[in-house]
Design a protein around this motif. Structure first.
Motif, mmCIF file in Angstrom:
data_model
loop_
_atom_site.group_PDB
_atom_site.id
_atom_site.type_symbol
_atom_site.label_atom_id
_atom_site.label_comp_id
_atom_site.label_asym_id
_atom_site.label_seq_id
_atom_site.Cartn_x
_atom_site.Cartn_y
_atom_site.Cartn_z
ATOM 1 N N ARG A 69 0.835 -1.196 0.000
ATOM 2 C CA ARG A 69 0.000 0.000 0.000
ATOM 3 C C ARG A 69 0.873 1.250 0.000
ATOM 4 O O ARG A 69 0.634 2.200 -0.738
ATOM 5 N N LYS A 70 1.892 1.250 0.844
ATOM 6 C CA LYS A 70 2.782 2.409 0.943
ATOM 7 C C LYS A 70 3.532 2.607 -0.373
ATOM 8 O O LYS A 70 3.688 3.716 -0.846
ATOM 9 N N ARG A 71 3.960 1.517 -0.989
ATOM 10 C CA ARG A 71 4.698 1.597 -2.242
ATOM 11 C C ARG A 71 3.807 2.152 -3.351
ATOM 12 O O ARG A 71 4.240 2.955 -4.170
ATOM 13 N N SER A 72 2.540 1.745 -3.378
ATOM 14 C CA SER A 72 1.650 2.247 -4.425
ATOM 15 C C SER A 72 1.299 3.712 -4.199
ATOM 16 O O SER A 72 1.062 4.450 -5.147
ATOM 17 N N GLU A 73 1.272 4.165 -2.930
ATOM 18 C CA GLU A 73 1.009 5.574 -2.649
ATOM 19 C C GLU A 73 2.204 6.445 -2.995
ATOM 20 O O GLU A 73 2.051 7.563 -3.486
ATOM 21 N N GLU A 74 3.408 5.944 -2.761
ATOM 22 C CA GLU A 74 4.619 6.722 -3.010
ATOM 23 C C GLU A 74 4.983 6.774 -4.489
ATOM 24 O O GLU A 74 5.547 7.743 -4.958
ATOM 25 N N ASP A 75 4.669 5.715 -5.249
ATOM 26 C CA ASP A 75 5.105 5.624 -6.641
ATOM 27 C C ASP A 75 3.895 5.506 -7.567
ATOM 28 O O ASP A 75 3.567 4.419 -8.015
ATOM 29 N N PRO A 76 3.236 6.601 -7.862
ATOM 30 C CA PRO A 76 2.089 6.520 -8.781
ATOM 31 C C PRO A 76 2.566 6.537 -10.233
ATOM 32 O O PRO A 76 2.344 7.486 -10.967
ATOM 33 N N SER A 86 -0.484 -4.492 -9.999
ATOM 34 C CA SER A 86 -0.980 -4.118 -8.671
ATOM 35 C C SER A 86 -2.340 -3.453 -8.757
ATOM 36 O O SER A 86 -3.165 -3.583 -7.870
ATOM 37 N N ALA A 87 -2.606 -2.721 -9.844
ATOM 38 C CA ALA A 87 -3.910 -2.090 -9.997
ATOM 39 C C ALA A 87 -4.980 -3.142 -10.219
ATOM 40 O O ALA A 87 -6.091 -3.016 -9.721
ATOM 41 N N ALA A 88 -4.627 -4.191 -10.950
ATOM 42 C CA ALA A 88 -5.603 -5.253 -11.185
ATOM 43 C C ALA A 88 -5.929 -5.965 -9.888
ATOM 44 O O ALA A 88 -7.070 -6.340 -9.649
ATOM 45 N N VAL A 89 -4.935 -6.142 -9.044
ATOM 46 C CA VAL A 89 -5.162 -6.817 -7.774
ATOM 47 C C VAL A 89 -5.988 -5.942 -6.840
ATOM 48 O O VAL A 89 -6.873 -6.416 -6.154
ATOM 49 N N SER A 90 -5.737 -4.634 -6.836
ATOM 50 C CA SER A 90 -6.447 -3.764 -5.908
ATOM 51 C C SER A 90 -7.897 -3.549 -6.316
ATOM 52 O O SER A 90 -8.729 -3.216 -5.493
ATOM 53 N N ASN A 91 -8.230 -3.729 -7.605
ATOM 54 C CA ASN A 91 -9.597 -3.532 -8.066
ATOM 55 C C ASN A 91 -10.450 -4.780 -7.948
ATOM 56 O O ASN A 91 -11.630 -4.741 -8.271
ATOM 57 N N VAL A 92 -9.868 -5.886 -7.517
ATOM 58 C CA VAL A 92 -10.629 -7.124 -7.405
ATOM 59 C C VAL A 92 -11.570 -7.013 -6.218
ATOM 60 O O VAL A 92 -11.154 -6.679 -5.117
ATOM 61 N N GLN A 93 -12.839 -7.254 -6.466
ATOM 62 C CA GLN A 93 -13.827 -7.207 -5.389
ATOM 63 C C GLN A 93 -14.418 -8.593 -5.229
ATOM 64 O O GLN A 93 -14.595 -9.322 -6.194
ATOM 65 N N GLU A 94 -14.723 -8.908 -4.005
ATOM 66 C CA GLU A 94 -15.347 -10.196 -3.753
ATOM 67 C C GLU A 94 -16.814 -10.112 -4.130
ATOM 68 O O GLU A 94 -17.438 -9.061 -3.993
ATOM 69 N N PRO A 95 -17.373 -11.217 -4.630
ATOM 70 C CA PRO A 95 -18.782 -11.188 -5.006
ATOM 71 C C PRO A 95 -19.654 -10.958 -3.775
ATOM 72 O O PRO A 95 -19.337 -11.381 -2.672
ATOM 73 N N ALA A 96 -20.757 -10.243 -4.007
ATOM 74 C CA ALA A 96 -21.668 -9.951 -2.905
ATOM 75 C C ALA A 96 -22.357 -11.234 -2.467
ATOM 76 O O ALA A 96 -22.666 -12.101 -3.278
ATOM 77 N N SER A 97 -22.570 -11.357 -1.183
ATOM 78 C CA SER A 97 -23.251 -12.545 -0.685
ATOM 79 C C SER A 97 -24.727 -12.448 -1.055
ATOM 80 O O SER A 97 -25.299 -11.361 -1.100
ATOM 81 N N PRO A 98 -25.353 -13.600 -1.323
ATOM 82 C CA PRO A 98 -26.760 -13.555 -1.732
ATOM 83 C C PRO A 98 -27.637 -13.088 -0.578
ATOM 84 O O PRO A 98 -27.383 -13.389 0.581
ATOM 85 N N LYS A 99 -28.667 -12.333 -0.920
ATOM 86 C CA LYS A 99 -29.623 -11.858 0.083
ATOM 87 C C LYS A 99 -30.658 -12.949 0.307
ATOM 88 O O LYS A 99 -31.338 -13.377 -0.627
ATOM 89 N N LEU A 100 -30.755 -13.403 1.516
ATOM 90 C CA LEU A 100 -31.707 -14.456 1.852
ATOM 91 C C LEU A 100 -32.945 -13.848 2.484
ATOM 92 O O LEU A 100 -32.856 -12.866 3.222
#
Length: 111
Positions: A69-76, A86-100
């Motif tokens: 995190r620090k490295r990505s903030e210091e070196d844009p 690293s941008a691809a990894v940081s944009n990965v979101q977990e799927p939303a859990s189903p609403k029961l």
């Protein structure tokens, strides 16, 4: 051989020969205490190694995340912001859990 004097027994016994009973008892007691203390020390050492390894895995991963995190903030750099690894990894979101739906209860009818 000794079989002529001592027949073979089904129940084996360990003997310690000596003339002083109290000295033999004291030696047996000291060896028993030494065995117990040594076993406890080895168990404590193994437990400390396992705990240290677990803590290293837990806190090591947090430390690596903070460094990234620090490295990505210091070196844009443009490569990172334009969709680098690293941008691809940081944009990965977990799927939303189903609403029961809420659970339905069935009440027993009174007779």
């Amino acid at each position: 051989g000794c079989e002529a004097y001592f027949p073979e027994s089904d129940r084996i016994m360990l003997l310690r020969w000596g003339s002083d009973f109290e000295a033999a008892r004291s030696a047996y007691y000291n060896e028993a205490v030494r065995t117990i203390v040594l076993t406890a020390a080895i168990a404590f050492f193994v437990l400390a190694l396992v705990a240290n390894g677990g803590l290293a895995l837990i806190f090591g991963s947090h430390r690596d995340q903070r460094k990234n995190r620090k490295r990505s903030e210091e070196d844009p750099s443009p490569a990172r912001s334009a969709g680098g690894a690293s941008a691809a990894v940081s944009n990965v979101q977990e799927p939303a859990s189903p609403k029961l739906p809420p659970p339905q209860t069935r009440r027993r009818r009174e007779l």
